[in-house]
Motif scaffolding. Structure first.
Motif, mmCIF file in Angstrom:
data_model
loop_
_atom_site.group_PDB
_atom_site.id
_atom_site.type_symbol
_atom_site.label_atom_id
_atom_site.label_comp_id
_atom_site.label_asym_id
_atom_site.label_seq_id
_atom_site.Cartn_x
_atom_site.Cartn_y
_atom_site.Cartn_z
ATOM 1 N N ALA A 12 44.949 9.045 13.241
ATOM 2 C CA ALA A 12 46.326 9.409 12.894
ATOM 3 C C ALA A 12 47.107 9.812 14.141
ATOM 4 N N ALA A 15 47.916 6.708 16.106
ATOM 5 C CA ALA A 15 48.961 5.909 15.464
ATOM 6 C C ALA A 15 50.346 6.413 15.859
ATOM 7 N N PHE A 61 57.011 3.919 11.345
ATOM 8 C CA PHE A 61 55.865 3.216 10.776
ATOM 9 C C PHE A 61 54.556 3.884 11.195
ATOM 10 N N GLY A 62 54.463 4.306 12.446
ATOM 11 C CA GLY A 62 53.277 5.025 12.902
ATOM 12 C C GLY A 62 53.095 6.338 12.164
ATOM 13 N N VAL A 64 54.152 6.966 9.090
ATOM 14 C CA VAL A 64 53.726 6.637 7.719
ATOM 15 C C VAL A 64 52.230 6.342 7.692
ATOM 16 N N ILE A 65 51.740 5.591 8.672
ATOM 17 C CA ILE A 65 50.308 5.299 8.738
ATOM 18 C C ILE A 65 49.507 6.580 8.911
ATOM 19 N N SER A 66 49.983 7.479 9.766
ATOM 20 C CA SER A 66 49.239 8.727 9.973
ATOM 21 C C SER A 66 49.251 9.585 8.717
ATOM 22 N N LEU A 68 49.372 8.400 5.637
ATOM 23 C CA LEU A 68 48.411 7.760 4.735
ATOM 24 C C LEU A 68 46.973 8.071 5.116
ATOM 25 N N LEU A 69 46.688 8.097 6.414
ATOM 26 C CA LEU A 69 45.343 8.471 6.848
ATOM 27 C C LEU A 69 45.053 9.932 6.535
ATOM 28 N N TRP A 70 46.036 10.797 6.710
ATOM 29 C CA TRP A 70 45.853 12.222 6.464
ATOM 30 C C TRP A 70 45.598 12.498 4.992
ATOM 31 N N ASN A 72 44.035 10.557 2.997
ATOM 32 C CA ASN A 72 42.668 10.139 2.700
ATOM 33 C C ASN A 72 41.610 11.073 3.272
#
Length: 73
Positions: A12, A15, A61-62, A64-66, A68-70, A72
């Motif tokens: 994250a 990203a 976008f980075g 948002v990806i982080s 989403l990883l957080w 999970n």
């Protein structure tokens, strides 16, 4: 054994960090070109401003990806 939560946190961070570095490099080049264009024609301010903001979407976008990883973790 490797902790999965730690690897997710590193992913994250990478990203957001790498997206921010890439966006900063792109924005520096675009900003320099926009200032040069505005020095010749003042009507190009709006286009220069819009083109300077476009690389910031990569950082979003980075982020948002982080997130989403957080989630999970």
């Amino acid at each position: 054994m490797v902790d999965a939560a730690g690897l997710i946190a590193v992913g994250a961070g990478l990203a957001v960090g790498l997206a921010g570095i890439g966006s900063g490099i792109a924005e520096a080049n675009i900003g320099a070109a926009a200032v040069g264009a505005m020095a010749e024609n003042e009507k190009l301010f709006g286009k220069g401003l819009i083109l300077t903001v476009i690389p910031e979407t990569i950082v979003i976008f980075g982020l948002v990806i982080s997130i989403l990883l957080w989630i999970n973790m």
